[in-house]
Design an enzyme around this catalytic site. Structure first.
Site, short mmCIF file in Angstrom:
data_model
loop_
_atom_site.label_atom_id
_atom_site.label_comp_id
_atom_site.label_asym_id
_atom_site.label_seq_id
_atom_site.Cartn_x
_atom_site.Cartn_y
_atom_site.Cartn_z
N LYS A 89 0.86 -1.19 0.00
CA LYS A 89 0.00 0.00 0.00
C LYS A 89 0.89 1.24 0.00
O LYS A 89 1.76 1.39 0.87
CB LYS A 89 -0.91 0.02 1.22
CG LYS A 89 -1.94 1.14 1.21
CD LYS A 89 -2.98 0.94 0.10
CE LYS A 89 -4.10 0.05 0.57
NZ LYS A 89 -5.17 -0.06 -0.45
N THR A 105 -3.34 -5.31 0.68
CA THR A 105 -2.79 -3.96 0.85
C THR A 105 -3.64 -3.17 1.84
O THR A 105 -3.12 -2.31 2.54
CB THR A 105 -2.70 -3.22 -0.49
OG1 THR A 105 -4.01 -3.02 -1.02
CG2 THR A 105 -1.86 -4.02 -1.49
N ASP A 106 -4.92 -3.47 1.91
CA ASP A 106 -5.77 -2.80 2.89
C ASP A 106 -5.35 -3.16 4.31
O ASP A 106 -5.38 -2.32 5.22
CB ASP A 106 -7.24 -3.18 2.67
CG ASP A 106 -8.19 -2.34 3.49
OD1 ASP A 106 -8.30 -1.13 3.23
OD2 ASP A 106 -8.81 -2.90 4.42
N PHE A 157 32.55 30.41 -10.48
CA PHE A 157 32.65 29.31 -11.44
C PHE A 157 33.54 29.78 -12.58
O PHE A 157 33.13 30.59 -13.42
CB PHE A 157 31.26 28.92 -11.94
CG PHE A 157 31.24 27.64 -12.73
CD1 PHE A 157 31.79 26.48 -12.21
CD2 PHE A 157 30.67 27.60 -13.99
CE1 PHE A 157 31.77 25.29 -12.94
CE2 PHE A 157 30.65 26.42 -14.73
CZ PHE A 157 31.19 25.26 -14.20
N ARG A 205 29.25 34.97 -7.23
CA ARG A 205 27.89 34.70 -7.70
C ARG A 205 27.03 34.21 -6.54
O ARG A 205 27.53 33.84 -5.46
CB ARG A 205 27.90 33.64 -8.80
CG ARG A 205 28.37 32.27 -8.30
CD ARG A 205 28.17 31.17 -9.33
NE ARG A 205 28.59 29.87 -8.81
CZ ARG A 205 28.35 28.71 -9.41
NH1 ARG A 205 27.72 28.70 -10.58
NH2 ARG A 205 28.76 27.57 -8.88
N GLN A 256 29.65 21.07 -7.01
CA GLN A 256 30.23 19.75 -6.73
C GLN A 256 31.13 19.78 -5.50
O GLN A 256 31.10 18.88 -4.66
CB GLN A 256 31.01 19.24 -7.95
CG GLN A 256 30.16 18.81 -9.12
CD GLN A 256 29.88 19.92 -10.10
OE1 GLN A 256 29.84 21.10 -9.71
NE2 GLN A 256 29.67 19.58 -11.37
N ASN A 285 21.26 23.12 -9.40
CA ASN A 285 21.85 24.45 -9.29
C ASN A 285 20.77 25.46 -9.65
O ASN A 285 20.38 25.58 -10.80
CB ASN A 285 23.05 24.56 -10.24
CG ASN A 285 24.01 25.66 -9.82
OD1 ASN A 285 23.60 26.66 -9.24
ND2 ASN A 285 25.29 25.46 -10.13
N HIS A 301 19.87 28.63 -10.63
CA HIS A 301 20.64 29.72 -11.22
C HIS A 301 20.01 31.08 -10.91
O HIS A 301 18.80 31.28 -10.99
CB HIS A 301 20.73 29.55 -12.73
CG HIS A 301 21.41 28.28 -13.14
ND1 HIS A 301 22.73 28.02 -12.85
CD2 HIS A 301 20.96 27.19 -13.81
CE1 HIS A 301 23.07 26.84 -13.33
NE2 HIS A 301 22.01 26.32 -13.92
#
Length: 304
Positions: A16, A61-62, A161, A178, A225, A251, A253
């Site tokens: 479930k 599942t119940d 970067f 940045r 990274q 990322n 931006h």
């Protein structure tokens, strides 16, 4: 290679999915709330159900859903301990159930501040992140993975970067200052020798979350990274019971807006936040020479 015409049943599981359960503890006037989304999946001898339509081994599942509700009546404690209880119940109560996978998301609620203090029974949803947990029982081995997702973080400087290869399709300008922003999704796998019953998973979660946030703030980031690795290393150095931690981090931006058409400068203050396309950084930070546990990670999408 010769292809066989024999058709057989491969790996399978069932259960479930996404059982929403909210537990309110009201043993005093000051109530407490626990909010989970639980999935239960069983593995074992279900061949007859698939091949013969014989449901003799099919725990409905119940029934699995109702078990989640019944166990919540006794309290949750932590998502990890709750899932371990479910695993013990289903593998211990049905001989043909040899394992399974139990997963939970936990949603936090904060007390509403009223007249200068937290209200006894009124809450506001804490939207900072979603806590996650997965228990995989594979025969006699139990794998436990804790984690979080949607933890949005941002630093306004100390990130750049530069130095990446350029070709005729490269338009991104280099920058040494940045905005670095991401939504952290992280999952960490505990050593299988850990005493699960004697571990305070709530305390462990809060400590690891704090270390991840602290790791994000530290050091100049030459790339997402590098920051990812620094965050994972910080957790592993502080928690010997964790063997590995996996990250999936977009990322987010932020592009500097050109205000020169309006006769204005822009000293790194006004940005356009783009939601797509985005860079997606994924990696595992782990202890050297650990035993790989692919069965523990099977079914967890979005992590390498």
């Amino acid at each position: 290679m010769t292809m066989s015409n024999n058709i057989v049943l491969g790996e399978n599981q069932y259960g479930k999915a996404e059982v929403r359960v909210v537990k309110v503890t009201r043993d005093t006037d000051r109530h407490h709330i626990e909010d989970l989304n639980v999935t239960s999946q069983l593995r074992g001898d279900f061949q007859a159900a698939h091949l013969e339509g014989d449901n003799g081994h099919v725990v409905a599942t119940d029934t699995q859903k109702n078990t989640v509700y019944a166990f919540a009546r006794e309290g949750v404690g932590s998502p990890e301990s709750f899932l371990l209880r479910l695993a013990d119940h289903f593998t211990g109560g049905f001989d043909w159930v040899t394992g399974g996978r139990w997963e939970a998301e936990a949603y936090s609620w904060d007390r509403i501040q009223a007249h200068g203090e937290g209200h006894d029974h009124s809450f506001v949803r804490n939207g900072q992140e979603v806590r996650t947990a997965v228990v995989v029982r594979d025969g006699a081995t139990t794998h436990l993975i804790s984690g979080l997702k949607d933890l949005t973080v941002l630093k306004t400087t100390q990130s750049g970067f530069v130095g990446y290869p350029r070709d005729k399709y490269t338009t991104l300008p280099e920058t040494t200052d940045r905005i670095l922003a991401t939504d952290v999704s992280a999952r960490w796998r505990y050593n299988t020798n850990l005493d699960f019953a004697g571990t305070d998973f709530n305390k462990s979660y809060e400590d690891i979350k704090a270390l991840l946030l602290e790791g994000f703030t530290e050091n100049y980031s030459h790339a997402l990274q590098q920051t990812l690795f620094d965050m994972g290393k910080k957790v592993l150095e502080a928690h010997s019971e964790v063997d590995e931690i996996k990250f999936s981090m977009p990322n987010k931006h932020h592009f500097l807006v050109d205000l020169s058409p309006f006769g204005l400068d822009n000293p790194n203050e006004v940005f356009f936040a783009a939601d797509r396309p985005y860079g997606l950084i994924e990696a595992t930070v782990q202890r050297e020479n650990i035993d790989a546990a692919p069965v523990a990670w099977s079914g967890i999408a979005g992590f390498c």
